[in-house]
Design an enzyme around this catalytic site. Structure first.
Site, PDB file in Angstrom:
ATOM      1  CB  CYS A   2      -1.067  -0.094   1.225  1.00 40.74           C
ATOM      2  SG  CYS A   2      -1.847  -1.571   1.308  1.00 40.74           S
ATOM      3  NE  ARG A  27       4.302   1.964  -1.135  1.00 37.56           N
ATOM      4  CZ  ARG A  27       5.386   2.024  -0.259  1.00 37.56           C
ATOM      5  NH1 ARG A  27       6.302   2.980  -0.366  1.00 37.56           N
ATOM      6  NH2 ARG A  27       5.144   1.691   1.080  1.00 37.56           N
ATOM      7  CD1 TRP A  74      -0.121  -5.737  -3.999  1.00 32.96           C
ATOM      8  CD2 TRP A  74       0.247  -6.032  -1.555  1.00 32.96           C
ATOM      9  NE1 TRP A  74       0.687  -6.631  -3.920  1.00 32.96           N
ATOM     10  CE2 TRP A  74       0.923  -7.052  -2.468  1.00 32.96           C
ATOM     11  CE3 TRP A  74       0.464  -6.123  -0.444  1.00 32.96           C
ATOM     12  CZ2 TRP A  74       1.601  -8.146  -2.091  1.00 32.96           C
ATOM     13  CZ3 TRP A  74       1.220  -7.498   0.189  1.00 32.96           C
ATOM     14  CH2 TRP A  74       1.865  -8.355  -0.884  1.00 32.96           C
ATOM     15  CG  ASN A  98       0.648   2.081   3.723  1.00 32.79           C
ATOM     16  OD1 ASN A  98      -0.481   2.061   3.178  1.00 32.79           O
ATOM     17  ND2 ASN A  98       1.484   2.735   3.272  1.00 32.79           N
ATOM     18  N   GLY A  99      -0.398  -1.489   6.250  1.00 32.48           N
ATOM     19  CA  GLY A  99       0.253  -2.473   7.464  1.00 32.48           C
ATOM     20  C   GLY A  99      -0.948  -3.660   7.749  1.00 32.48           C
ATOM     21  CD  GLU A 477      31.449   1.675 -12.669  1.00 32.15           C
ATOM     22  OE1 GLU A 477      31.329   1.111 -13.506  1.00 32.15           O
ATOM     23  OE2 GLU A 477      30.973   2.977 -12.408  1.00 32.15           O
ATOM     24  CE  LYS A 481      31.651   5.906 -14.794  1.00 33.64           C
ATOM     25  NZ  LYS A 481      30.508   4.897 -14.391  1.00 33.64           N
ATOM     26  CD  GLU A 484      31.522   5.698 -18.717  1.00 36.71           C
ATOM     27  OE1 GLU A 484      30.484   5.906 -19.479  1.00 36.71           O
ATOM     28  OE2 GLU A 484      31.446   5.264 -17.591  1.00 36.71           O
ATOM     29  CG  HIS A 500      45.795 -17.025 -14.542  1.00 33.29           C
ATOM     30  ND1 HIS A 500      46.454 -18.232 -14.320  1.00 33.29           N
ATOM     31  CD2 HIS A 500      45.398 -16.636 -13.331  1.00 33.29           C
ATOM     32  CE1 HIS A 500      46.412 -18.742 -13.013  1.00 33.29           C
ATOM     33  NE2 HIS A 500      45.656 -17.770 -12.216  1.00 33.29           N
ATOM     34  CE  LYS A 600      22.715   9.325 -17.129  1.00 33.82           C
ATOM     35  NZ  LYS A 600      23.921   8.598 -16.607  1.00 33.82           N
TER      36      LYS A 600
HETATM   37  C1  F6R Z   1      28.895   3.935 -17.581  1.00 36.52           C
HETATM   38  C2  F6R Z   1      27.018   3.877 -18.088  1.00 36.52           C
HETATM   39  C3  F6R Z   1      26.768   3.037 -18.774  1.00 36.52           C
HETATM   40  C4  F6R Z   1      25.346   2.638 -18.212  1.00 36.52           C
HETATM   41  C5  F6R Z   1      24.557   1.538 -19.188  1.00 36.52           C
HETATM   42  C6  F6R Z   1      23.444   0.983 -18.702  1.00 36.52           C
HETATM   43  O1  F6R Z   1      29.102   5.025 -16.889  1.00 36.52           O
HETATM   44  O2  F6R Z   1      26.510   5.004 -17.422  1.00 36.52           O
HETATM   45  O3  F6R Z   1      27.370   1.828 -18.658  1.00 36.52           O
HETATM   46  O4  F6R Z   1      25.438   2.060 -16.944  1.00 36.52           O
HETATM   47  O5  F6R Z   1      24.496   1.680 -20.305  1.00 36.52           O
HETATM   48  O6  F6R Z   1      22.423   1.874 -18.307  1.00 36.52           O
HETATM   49  P1  F6R Z   1      21.192   1.946 -17.628  1.00 36.52           P
HETATM   50  O7  F6R Z   1      21.671   1.636 -16.210  1.00 36.52           O
HETATM   51  O8  F6R Z   1      20.445   2.957 -17.817  1.00 36.52           O
HETATM   52  O9  F6R Z   1      20.630   0.559 -18.163  1.00 36.52           O
END
Ligand code: F6R
Length: 605
Positions: A2, A27, A74, A98-99, A477, A481, A484, A500, A600
């Site tokens: 809920c 939710r 819900w 809720n609950g 990661e 970063k 890119e 390896h 993006k």
């Molecule tokens: C890297 C980056 C991309 C996204 C990927 C998935 O900094 O932003 O590797 O993580 O394109 O995008 P989402 O998270 O929107 O599915």
């Protein structure tokens, strides 16, 4: 699960009530309703099914009211129907809840000698009758709330609209409630996501709190009915996220913002000193799920990789993690005991959406962790666990990544608790998580060291990131970063994997950034550092004070981070990784927020 919204405004609040309810749709719900007070008359509207049914009803009637409550239900007690939908209206009050009220039949019996009029088969309506009775007996709304909370047992977030009052009254125990405040407006909601945009500040209610809000007040009392001094949190508007303010780039603004986005995400699902995680509830028995299948792309995939360590070690559940573009075309051995989890900032990544479609065809339960509510993934998966990071503008994901880690950590704790494999450690662990934002701030205060490291890396043709355990996906990661936004070649490796093959690439002055908190892997990572040093590699060690004491002077450069643990380390170590990439990119003069060739939201295959 809920959802609740209550609003007191100078203006008609109907539109805000409805748009808050639409933000609560994620939710899961089976009916929705609102009640308002207009010229001291209650106006009630509820509808079974989708919110669009309620919208249609309201549109035809032109409803008014400056004060009102709304609910998405819900079903727990009583089937989904108009009668069982909230709010429940009595002569003197209307209620949303809720609950579950466990002793509702005892309360019903205690009211047997008084005039009652039950319309539903819910536990909630009994509390509405109790409030109505207490007010009729002459108690003030606040006195009635005090009496009610002393009599009811179970879990609740309750909000009351009371006749002849300009205030809303509420209480919580075991179900979250948050108060939103602006100069002209007050509201109370089950979820920060439900808060209207005009909210400036937030108060998170604690267990047992009772409160009242009106245009001129926001009073919260503790369970002994002492007026509390509340901790006020800033609420970020959409505009806050989409302007750079004094920052040079969105990316650095978003790196800074993480102390807030991590806290906001935590506070949406957990409370300090609490034994519970408040994620949207699964409609199936969590114990019957014996494996997880996590799918994502890019940075979100790295978040999934980190979480595999948590799910397997904390929740004791087999976890498969796969890149979406691979998963979608591969034959796999998913079964009815698999929970599919899709992770995505945008919720619109084509490959991840296709994996959701595949999972749905395979008829398994699906949950998505997304930053954009209303996105395709959130609309189509069975459960949604939102990250509360706000819109992310920089193409390189930063605050969404740490928010994804935060939700994944909470989900692993939640599953561990449901499977009874975590004993009573949950409170301690979540309390540690609430310290992350302080650590992020302390890292951000000392940015000079990252600028210096960026200068050192300026002429390097190739850079390596290595780590073990959760630091391995974080190494991936870090390398992503850097690649890119600086366009430099950078590889992430599991530290134990160097020998390896990739060790062949280590020669004089090749920089290797080692992520190594002082944990159970530390000694092993030190051995790998020796192997790198022996080939002339330059070590940039990111560790903590214990790690720095035990690093045997092997590091050419050392960054000392605050102490962390199995859950907090990958979140805390994300910050230096992001800062190194950012400062190197600014030195190189690349387009930090919109790096070449990237988008993006990747809505193509
Ligand atoms: C890297 C980056 C991309 C996204 C990927 C998935 O900094 O932003 O590797 O993580 O394109 O995008 P989402 O998270 O929107 O599915």
């Amino acid at each position: 699960m809920c959802g609740i919204i209550g609003i007191v405004d100078k203006k008609n609040c109907i539109n805000d009530l409805i748009s808050s309810l639409s933000r609560l749709e994620y939710r899961g719900y089976d009916s929705a309703g609102i009640a308002t007070l207009n010229k001291n008359k209650f106006v009630l509207n509820k509808s079974k099914g989708k919110l669009s049914n309620l919208r249609l009803k309201i549109k035809q009637k032109k409803i008014m009211g400056n004060i009102g409550i709304g609910h998405t239900r819900w079903a727990t007690h009583g089937k989904p129907s108009n009668d069982n939908a909230h709010p429940f209206l009595k002569k003197n009050c209307a209620i949303v809840h809720n609950g579950i009220i466990e002793n509702y039949s005892d309360i019903k019996k205690s009211l047997a000698n008084h005039k009652t009029n039950y319309q539903s088969s819910t536990d909630t309506e009994v509390v509405a009758e109790l409030m109505n009775y207490l007010i009729e007996e002459g108690a003030s709304p606040l006195e009635s709330m005090k009496e009610i909370t002393s009599r009811i047992e179970g879990n609740y977030a309750l909000v009351f609209l009371v006749k002849s009052s300009n205030n809303l009254y509420f209480s919580r125990k075991g179900s979250p409630l948050v108060v939103g405040i602006s100069k002209t407006f007050k509201c109370v909601a089950s979820d920060t996501l439900a808060l209207p945009n005009k909210v400036d500040n937030i108060i998170y209610l604690e267990e047992g709190d009772i409160g009242e809000i009106g245009l001129d007040r926001a009073n919260i009392f503790d369970r002994s009915f002492n007026l509390k001094e509340n901790q006020i949190h800033k609420h970020s508007s959409m505009q806050e996220h989409t302007t750079k303010r004094n920052f040079k780039h969105f990316m650095i603004k978003e790196i800074h913002y993480q102390s807030k986005s991590i806290d906001d995400t935590l506070l949406n699902f957990a409370k300090k000193n609490d034994e519970k995680i408040y994620l949207p509830q699964f409609k199936f028995d969590t114990k019957k799920i014996d494996n997880l299948s996590l799918v994502a792309c890019g940075t979100a995939f790295h978040a999934c990789m980190v979480s595999k360590y948590w799910f397997e070690e904390i929740s004791k559940i087999n976890t498969m993690v796969e890149i979406a573009s691979e998963y979608r075309y591969r034959e796999n051995s998913i079964n009815k005991k698999t929970l599919g989890i899709l992770v995505s900032q945008s919720g619109e990544t084509m490959d991840t959406i296709k994996c959701l479609e595949k999972m749905k065809k395979q008829k398994i339960h699906t949950a998505s962790i997304v930053n954009v509510l209303g996105s395709s993934l959130s609309r189509n998966s069975d459960y949604i666990f939102p990250t509360i990071a706000g819109p992310e503008i920089g193409v390189a994901s930063t605050k969404a990544f740490t928010a994804q880690l935060t939700v994944l950590a909470l989900l692993s704790l939640h599953i561990a608790q449901k499977k009874s494999v975590i004993d009573n450690k949950l409170k301690k662990i979540t309390n540690e998580m609430f310290k992350i934002s302080k650590n992020v701030n302390s890292i951000m205060k000392d940015k000079k060291i990252y600028m210096e490291i960026a200068k050192d890396l300026l002429d390097s043709k190739s850079i390596f990131y290595v780590g073990r355990g959760t630091m391995y996906p974080l190494a991936l990661e870090g390398a992503l970063k850097l690649k890119e936004i600086t366009y430099k070649h950078c590889e992430g490796y599991a530290a134990g994997e160097l020998k390896h093959g990739p060790l062949a690439l280590i020669e004089d002055s090749v920089p290797v950034i080692v992520l190594a908190p002082f944990d159970k892997y530390f000694k092993k990572t030190m051995s790998n550092i020796q192997e790198i040093k022996a080939r002339g590699g330059e070590i940039i060690l990111i560790t903590d004070s214990e790690g720095s004491k035990n690093s045997e002077n092997l590091a050419d450069k050392l960054i000392c981070l605050p102490k962390s643990n199995f859950i907090t380390a990958p979140i805390i170590y994300s910050i230096p990784v992001q800062l190194i990439a950012y400062y190197l990119a600014t030195l190189l003069g690349t387009d930090v927020d919109q790096p070449r060739n990237l988008a993006k939201s990747v809505t193509v295959e």
